[in-house]
Design an enzyme around this catalytic site. Structure first.
Site, PDB file in Angstrom:
ATOM      1  N   ARG A 236       3.090  -8.678 -12.354  1.00 44.56           N
ATOM      2  CA  ARG A 236       3.238  -7.239 -12.572  1.00 44.56           C
ATOM      3  C   ARG A 236       2.227  -6.830 -13.628  1.00 44.56           C
ATOM      4  O   ARG A 236       2.002  -7.555 -14.603  1.00 44.56           O
ATOM      5  CB  ARG A 236       4.657  -6.891 -13.063  1.00 44.56           C
ATOM      6  CG  ARG A 236       5.745  -6.939 -12.003  1.00 44.56           C
ATOM      7  CD  ARG A 236       5.622  -5.819 -10.967  1.00 44.56           C
ATOM      8  NE  ARG A 236       6.676  -5.866  -9.951  1.00 44.56           N
ATOM      9  CZ  ARG A 236       6.576  -6.511  -8.792  1.00 44.56           C
ATOM     10  NH1 ARG A 236       5.473  -7.161  -8.481  1.00 44.56           N
ATOM     11  NH2 ARG A 236       7.572  -6.483  -7.915  1.00 44.56           N
ATOM     12  N   GLU A 265       0.255   1.864 -11.337  1.00 44.12           N
ATOM     13  CA  GLU A 265      -0.068   1.741  -9.918  1.00 44.12           C
ATOM     14  C   GLU A 265       0.341   3.035  -9.248  1.00 44.12           C
ATOM     15  O   GLU A 265       1.457   3.472  -9.462  1.00 44.12           O
ATOM     16  CB  GLU A 265       0.669   0.555  -9.298  1.00 44.12           C
ATOM     17  CG  GLU A 265       0.144  -0.771  -9.803  1.00 44.12           C
ATOM     18  CD  GLU A 265       0.823  -1.980  -9.176  1.00 44.12           C
ATOM     19  OE1 GLU A 265       1.522  -1.816  -8.160  1.00 44.12           O
ATOM     20  OE2 GLU A 265       0.658  -3.075  -9.704  1.00 44.12           O
ATOM     21  N   HIS A 284      -2.368  -4.145  -5.082  1.00 38.79           N
ATOM     22  CA  HIS A 284      -1.028  -4.752  -4.930  1.00 38.79           C
ATOM     23  C   HIS A 284      -0.705  -5.104  -3.467  1.00 38.79           C
ATOM     24  O   HIS A 284       0.203  -4.531  -2.865  1.00 38.79           O
ATOM     25  CB  HIS A 284       0.054  -3.825  -5.508  1.00 38.79           C
ATOM     26  CG  HIS A 284       1.310  -4.557  -5.867  1.00 38.79           C
ATOM     27  ND1 HIS A 284       2.194  -4.123  -6.830  1.00 38.79           N
ATOM     28  CD2 HIS A 284       1.840  -5.707  -5.395  1.00 38.79           C
ATOM     29  CE1 HIS A 284       3.209  -4.961  -6.931  1.00 38.79           C
ATOM     30  NE2 HIS A 284       3.020  -5.941  -6.064  1.00 38.79           N
TER      31      HIS A 284
END
Ligand code: NAP
Ligand code: GLV
Ligand code: GLV
Length: 323
Positions: A236, A265, A284
């Site tokens: 993360r 993000e 991602h």
């Protein structure tokens, strides 16, 4: 009346068919974007269960407003987007999708290691800009993986799989850190975080995001890394202090970074990270293989079916409630 399962994005159909064959009504958000809080609450009000994405914020106010939900099945293994303690208090079962994305994510981390070590991104960009003028014997000199030391921060499912790949394919020496020593057949050595930072040629992060791991890698940790070190993050974004990382990369304090996850993000295209030539930023997609995403679809549906039938969830986050 059929029990309604609301799915916050259009996932692969495998699990949806499974839900329908078990008598559930399935409703999907077909907008090509995440729902905002109000929209999600509206859809959740008549639902028995939700399948949520890691980008859906399932916080205490949302859970309190929707305490009728029996189960929330996160379409991810990470569950830092969900207030699990609050869900537990409200007896809402939380599911996730462990194991089925381990291979895809470990392969992806390995891909980032090679890409950064061998300058895939900067050399592609230079060539596409007309800078491929000749075969240059000293351009884009990178690092090989063979025999190097890989430091795994968090030797869980994905960390261990990456360690196996690197030990077997590249004879890499594996060291790792974490809350406890793990039995493993790789001869991976358990070390402290500072030792790992100082010895590794490659460092790959595989810890869950929580209060203990937020900014686990900051200025002080970056200083300990070797000049040739390549930092990989598929866990993360918030595990790294991104400002500190940018500074370290600008100063060439480490060789480079491969980031599948960032803060925030999506990352703004103007972000400094995109201007650095020793960083590869990926939006991602670590688990985004067809195989993994189909299996995640099935597993997230199986979690809901198990919750309905009162059985064990194949991917359960919170322990069973006492009553
Ligand atoms: P996992 O099996 O639970 O592994 C996590 C490991 O981290 C465990 O071994 C745990 O140790 C260790 N750990 C916990 N706190 C730590 C700390 N402070 N320092 C060092 N180690 C610590 O989880 P996983 O399935 O491998 O997934 C890991 C994470 O990857 C997920 O939480 C998710 O955020 C991320 N992920 C990202 C993608 C992507 O698309 N990029 C895909 C999948 C997963 P113990 O077991 O001893 O507690
Ligand atoms: C993806 O990031 C996951 O946690 O599954
Ligand atoms: C490179 O292309 C080589 O032949 O060595």
């Amino acid at each position: 009346m059929k029990k309604l399962v609301f799915i916050t994005r259009n996932i692969l159909p495998d699990g949806l068919n499974l839900l329908r064959s078990h008598g559930f009504e399935v409703k999907i958000n077909l907008l090509d974007r995440p729902l905002n809080e109000e929209e999600l609450s509206f859809e959740a009000q008549n639902a028995f269960a939700l399948i949520t994405m890691l980008s859906d914020r399932i916080d205490a106010p949302f859970l309190e407003r929707n305490s009728h939900l029996k189960v929330i099945s996160n379409y991810a293994v990470g569950f830092n987007n969900i207030d699990v303690a609050k869900a537990h208090e409200l007896k809402i079962i939380i599911g996730n999708t462990p194991e089925v994305l381990t291979e895809a994510t470990a392969e992806f981390a390995l891909g980032l290691m090679i890409s950064v070590a061998r300058n895939f991104s900067s050399s592609h960009q230079a060539a596409s800009m007309g800078l491929w003028r000749d075969w240059n014997p000293t351009a884009f000199l990178g690092h090989s993986l063979k025999g190097k030391t890989l430091g795994i921060v968090g030797l869980g499912r994905i960390g261990l799989r990456l360690a196996q790949m690197c030990a077997h394919a590249f004879d890499m020496n594996i060291i790792y850190c974490g809350p406890r020593q793990k039995i493993n057949s790789l001869g991976a050595q358990y070390v402290s975080l500072p030792t790992l930072l100082g010895q590794s040629d490659f460092i790959s992060l595989h810890v869950p995001l929580n209060e203990e791991t937020r900014h686990l890698i900051g200025r002080e940790e970056l200083v300990l890394m070797k000049k040739n070190c390549i930092l990989i993050n598929t866990a993360r974004g918030e595990i790294i202090d991104q400002e500190a990382l940018i500074e370290a990369l600008e100063r060439k304090q480490i060789y480079g970074a491969g980031l599948d996850v960032t803060t925030p993000e999506p990352l703004n295209p103007d972000d400094k990270l995109f201007q650095l030539d020793n960083v590869l930023v990926i939006p991602h997609i670590g688990s985004a293989s067809l195989q993994a995403r189909a299996a995640m679809s099935i597993l997230s549906a199986q979690n809901i079916i198990a919750a309905f039938e009162g059985g064990e969830l194949p991917g359960r986050v919170n322990p069973k409630a006492d009553n």
